[in-house]
Write a protein that holds these residues in place. Structure first.
Motif, PDB file in Angstrom:
ATOM      1  N   ILE A   7       0.856  -1.183   0.000  1.00 25.42           N
ATOM      2  CA  ILE A   7       0.000   0.000   0.000  1.00 25.42           C
ATOM      3  C   ILE A   7       0.896   1.237   0.000  1.00 25.42           C
ATOM      4  O   ILE A   7       1.727   1.406   0.895  1.00 25.42           O
ATOM      5  CB  ILE A   7      -0.918   0.017   1.235  1.00 25.42           C
ATOM      6  N   ILE A   8       0.727   2.083  -0.999  1.00 22.80           N
ATOM      7  CA  ILE A   8       1.554   3.275  -1.141  1.00 22.80           C
ATOM      8  C   ILE A   8       0.787   4.494  -0.644  1.00 22.80           C
ATOM      9  O   ILE A   8      -0.266   4.836  -1.191  1.00 22.80           O
ATOM     10  CB  ILE A   8       1.971   3.496  -2.616  1.00 22.80           C
ATOM     11  N   THR A   9       1.327   5.161   0.382  1.00 25.61           N
ATOM     12  CA  THR A   9       0.686   6.346   0.943  1.00 25.61           C
ATOM     13  C   THR A   9       1.664   7.516   0.978  1.00 25.61           C
ATOM     14  O   THR A   9       2.537   7.580   1.843  1.00 25.61           O
ATOM     15  CB  THR A   9       0.166   6.070   2.375  1.00 25.61           C
ATOM     16  N   PRO A  10       1.559   8.446   0.016  1.00 30.35           N
ATOM     17  CA  PRO A  10       2.369   9.663   0.099  1.00 30.35           C
ATOM     18  C   PRO A  10       1.791  10.573   1.181  1.00 30.35           C
ATOM     19  O   PRO A  10       0.571  10.646   1.354  1.00 30.35           O
ATOM     20  CB  PRO A  10       2.219  10.281  -1.291  1.00 30.35           C
ATOM     21  N   ALA A  11       2.663  11.246   1.912  1.00 30.28           N
ATOM     22  CA  ALA A  11       2.184  12.102   2.995  1.00 30.28           C
ATOM     23  C   ALA A  11       2.983  13.389   3.035  1.00 30.28           C
ATOM     24  O   ALA A  11       4.215  13.360   3.056  1.00 30.28           O
ATOM     25  CB  ALA A  11       2.306  11.369   4.336  1.00 30.28           C
ATOM     26  N   TYR A  12       2.280  14.504   3.057  1.00 26.93           N
ATOM     27  CA  TYR A  12       2.936  15.803   3.215  1.00 26.93           C
ATOM     28  C   TYR A  12       2.131  16.642   4.207  1.00 26.93           C
ATOM     29  O   TYR A  12       0.966  16.955   3.960  1.00 26.93           O
ATOM     30  CB  TYR A  12       3.057  16.533   1.875  1.00 26.93           C
ATOM     31  N   ASN A  13       2.739  16.952   5.335  1.00 28.37           N
ATOM     32  CA  ASN A  13       2.072  17.704   6.400  1.00 28.37           C
ATOM     33  C   ASN A  13       0.694  17.118   6.701  1.00 28.37           C
ATOM     34  O   ASN A  13      -0.322  17.812   6.713  1.00 28.37           O
ATOM     35  CB  ASN A  13       1.962  19.187   6.024  1.00 28.37           C
ATOM     36  N   ALA A  14       0.700  15.819   6.947  1.00 21.39           N
ATOM     37  CA  ALA A  14      -0.544  15.068   7.136  1.00 21.39           C
ATOM     38  C   ALA A  14      -0.775  14.664   8.588  1.00 21.39           C
ATOM     39  O   ALA A  14      -1.607  13.804   8.874  1.00 21.39           O
ATOM     40  CB  ALA A  14      -0.520  13.817   6.257  1.00 21.39           C
ATOM     41  N   GLY A  15      -0.057  15.289   9.508  1.00 23.02           N
ATOM     42  CA  GLY A  15      -0.140  14.894  10.905  1.00 23.02           C
ATOM     43  C   GLY A  15      -1.526  14.971  11.509  1.00 23.02           C
ATOM     44  O   GLY A  15      -1.872  14.197  12.400  1.00 23.02           O
ATOM     45  N   LYS A  16      -2.366  15.895  11.000  1.00 22.78           N
ATOM     46  CA  LYS A  16      -3.700  16.081  11.571  1.00 22.78           C
ATOM     47  C   LYS A  16      -4.661  14.945  11.251  1.00 22.78           C
ATOM     48  O   LYS A  16      -5.616  14.702  11.992  1.00 22.78           O
ATOM     49  CB  LYS A  16      -4.297  17.405  11.081  1.00 22.78           C
ATOM     50  N   VAL A  25      -6.200   0.937   7.652  1.00 23.06           N
ATOM     51  CA  VAL A  25      -5.397  -0.181   7.142  1.00 23.06           C
ATOM     52  C   VAL A  25      -5.201  -1.230   8.233  1.00 23.06           C
ATOM     53  O   VAL A  25      -5.317  -2.439   7.993  1.00 23.06           O
ATOM     54  CB  VAL A  25      -4.041   0.316   6.609  1.00 23.06           C
ATOM     55  N   LEU A  26      -4.919  -0.776   9.439  1.00 23.40           N
ATOM     56  CA  LEU A  26      -4.747  -1.708  10.560  1.00 23.40           C
ATOM     57  C   LEU A  26      -6.015  -2.521  10.820  1.00 23.40           C
ATOM     58  O   LEU A  26      -5.944  -3.647  11.324  1.00 23.40           O
ATOM     59  CB  LEU A  26      -4.366  -0.938  11.825  1.00 23.40           C
ATOM     60  N   ALA A  27      -7.164  -1.966  10.454  1.00 22.45           N
ATOM     61  CA  ALA A  27      -8.446  -2.638  10.689  1.00 22.45           C
ATOM     62  C   ALA A  27      -8.806  -3.637   9.594  1.00 22.45           C
ATOM     63  O   ALA A  27      -9.857  -4.293   9.672  1.00 22.45           O
ATOM     64  CB  ALA A  27      -9.557  -1.604  10.820  1.00 22.45           C
ATOM     65  N   GLN A  28      -7.961  -3.795   8.575  1.00 22.93           N
ATOM     66  CA  GLN A  28      -8.287  -4.680   7.464  1.00 22.93           C
ATOM     67  C   GLN A  28      -8.413  -6.138   7.907  1.00 22.93           C
ATOM     68  O   GLN A  28      -7.584  -6.648   8.656  1.00 22.93           O
ATOM     69  CB  GLN A  28      -7.221  -4.575   6.372  1.00 22.93           C
ATOM     70  N   SER A  29      -9.448  -6.804   7.409  1.00 23.52           N
ATOM     71  CA  SER A  29      -9.626  -8.231   7.698  1.00 23.52           C
ATOM     72  C   SER A  29      -8.571  -9.072   6.982  1.00 23.52           C
ATOM     73  O   SER A  29      -8.231 -10.166   7.425  1.00 23.52           O
ATOM     74  CB  SER A  29     -11.029  -8.677   7.281  1.00 23.52           C
ATOM     75  N   PHE A  30      -8.066  -8.574   5.873  1.00 26.87           N
ATOM     76  CA  PHE A  30      -6.959  -9.202   5.153  1.00 26.87           C
ATOM     77  C   PHE A  30      -5.667  -8.660   5.750  1.00 26.87           C
ATOM     78  O   PHE A  30      -5.449  -7.445   5.800  1.00 26.87           O
ATOM     79  CB  PHE A  30      -7.054  -8.862   3.663  1.00 26.87           C
ATOM     80  N   GLU A  31      -4.784  -9.538   6.198  1.00 29.96           N
ATOM     81  CA  GLU A  31      -3.657  -9.101   7.018  1.00 29.96           C
ATOM     82  C   GLU A  31      -2.299  -9.129   6.323  1.00 29.96           C
ATOM     83  O   GLU A  31      -1.306  -8.666   6.900  1.00 29.96           O
ATOM     84  CB  GLU A  31      -3.595  -9.956   8.289  1.00 29.96           C
ATOM     85  N   GLU A  32      -2.228  -9.654   5.110  1.00 30.59           N
ATOM     86  CA  GLU A  32      -0.924  -9.796   4.458  1.00 30.59           C
ATOM     87  C   GLU A  32      -0.614  -8.567   3.600  1.00 30.59           C
ATOM     88  O   GLU A  32      -0.764  -8.572   2.384  1.00 30.59           O
ATOM     89  CB  GLU A  32      -0.903 -11.072   3.609  1.00 30.59           C
ATOM     90  N   TRP A  33      -0.189  -7.499   4.268  1.00 30.52           N
ATOM     91  CA  TRP A  33       0.082  -6.240   3.597  1.00 30.52           C
ATOM     92  C   TRP A  33       1.295  -5.555   4.212  1.00 30.52           C
ATOM     93  O   TRP A  33       1.717  -5.879   5.328  1.00 30.52           O
ATOM     94  CB  TRP A  33      -1.121  -5.302   3.665  1.00 30.52           C
ATOM     95  N   GLU A  34       1.829  -4.612   3.463  1.00 31.46           N
ATOM     96  CA  GLU A  34       2.791  -3.649   3.995  1.00 31.46           C
ATOM     97  C   GLU A  34       2.268  -2.268   3.644  1.00 31.46           C
ATOM     98  O   GLU A  34       1.717  -2.054   2.561  1.00 31.46           O
ATOM     99  CB  GLU A  34       4.188  -3.852   3.407  1.00 31.46           C
ATOM    100  N   LEU A  35       2.411  -1.340   4.570  1.00 39.85           N
ATOM    101  CA  LEU A  35       1.978   0.038   4.346  1.00 39.85           C
ATOM    102  C   LEU A  35       3.221   0.915   4.270  1.00 39.85           C
ATOM    103  O   LEU A  35       3.946   1.076   5.259  1.00 39.85           O
ATOM    104  CB  LEU A  35       1.063   0.508   5.478  1.00 39.85           C
ATOM    105  N   LEU A  36       3.480   1.463   3.088  1.00 41.01           N
ATOM    106  CA  LEU A  36       4.651   2.299   2.859  1.00 41.01           C
ATOM    107  C   LEU A  36       4.243   3.767   2.939  1.00 41.01           C
ATOM    108  O   LEU A  36       3.625   4.306   2.025  1.00 41.01           O
ATOM    109  CB  LEU A  36       5.252   1.995   1.482  1.00 41.01           C
TER     110      LEU A  36
END
Length: 261
Positions: A7-16, A25-36
């Motif tokens: 899973i590709i997640t670009p982030a810029y000043n996204a702290g809020k 993503v952590l709540a996904q029923s499917f667990e075989e992932w990486e979150l970048l």
């Protein structure tokens, strides 16, 4: 075990707002992932927020870009370091339903699909509207209207490889899907809504007039600059103006019904 989905997640000043995205993503029923999480040189507390959550789950990976380069460079870096068979995208203010990955991976594996997408909700903080998708899209159909929300898209890198997104400031995701379909074949949709897209007035897609030149840039890339390209672009503009006006009317009506309820 290697992750099935990157899973590709670009982030810029996204702290809020990135905590909600990561939690979906952590709540996904499917667990075989990486979150970048690709931090595009944020100046706020994005790193602090992500690193706190990373301590709770090692499937989350944080990478900070050496300078601010925009979402395309961030996404492309994420694609280049991904190790999953399937590549998916989720921006730092959007979220997924808990069954999103489970439903979509199963759908793609069962039907040997290279590129898929789903219906989703668009939410402006006051109300939300369902963006329904067609069951399948060819290159020519996608050229008329980008029905593929980036937050819903998933492709099979075993079939497509890991090409880089075109380095456009806007509409690069649409150009990306068009490139995947330009040689023929279809992308396939899941009619069930599985994600929520956050509508922000300050987002890159908010200025529709400014988008015209970026839309034309995509057309020129694939269709050239001839009469046929201009004709197709006119059709594209008509279709998209219709969708935009219809959605705005829908959002306003939904807001009115909420107030009167």
């Amino acid at each position: 075990m290697d992750p099935v989905v990157s899973i590709i997640t670009p982030a810029y000043n996204a702290g809020k707002y990135i905590t909600k995205t990561i939690n979906s993503v952590l709540a996904q029923s499917f667990e075989e992932w990486e979150l970048l999480i690709i931090d595009d040189y944020s100046s706020d507390n994005t790193a602090e927020v992500v690193l706190t959550l990373l301590e709770k789950d090692n499937r989350i990976k944080y990478v900070r870009m050496p300078m601010n380069g925009g979402p395309v460079k961030a996404r492309n870096h994420g694609i280049s370091i991904s190790i999953g068979r399937f590549i998916a995208f989720l921006d730092s203010d959007d979220s997924w339903f808990p069954n999103k990955l489970e439903v979509q991976v199963k759908f793609m594996l069962e039907h040997n699909i290279a590129l898929s997408y789903t219906s989703y909700y668009a939410d402006n903080g006051i109300t939300r509207i369902l963006r329904k998708v067609p069951q399948r899209l060819s290159y020519n159909q996608l050229l008329k209207k980008c029905h593929i929300g980036c937050l819903t898209a998933m492709y099979d890198a075993d079939q497509i490889g890991k090409p880089a997104m075109p380095d456009f400031p806007k509409r690069h995701d649409w150009a990306y899907w068009l490139g995947m379909l330009s040689g023929g074949g279809y992308a396939y949709g899941i009619l069930e809504p599985l994600a929520t897209y956050t509508l922000r007035q300050t987002s890159l897609s908010a200025n529709k007039i400014d988008l015209v030149k970026h839309n034309w840039r995509v057309f020129k890339m694939y269709e050239g600059n001839g009469i046929k390209a201009h004709y197709k672009f006119a059709i594209f503009m008509f279709v998209n103006v219709w969708y935009t006006v219809s959605e705005k009317i829908g959002l306003r009506l939904n807001a009115l019904f909420r107030k009167s309820a």
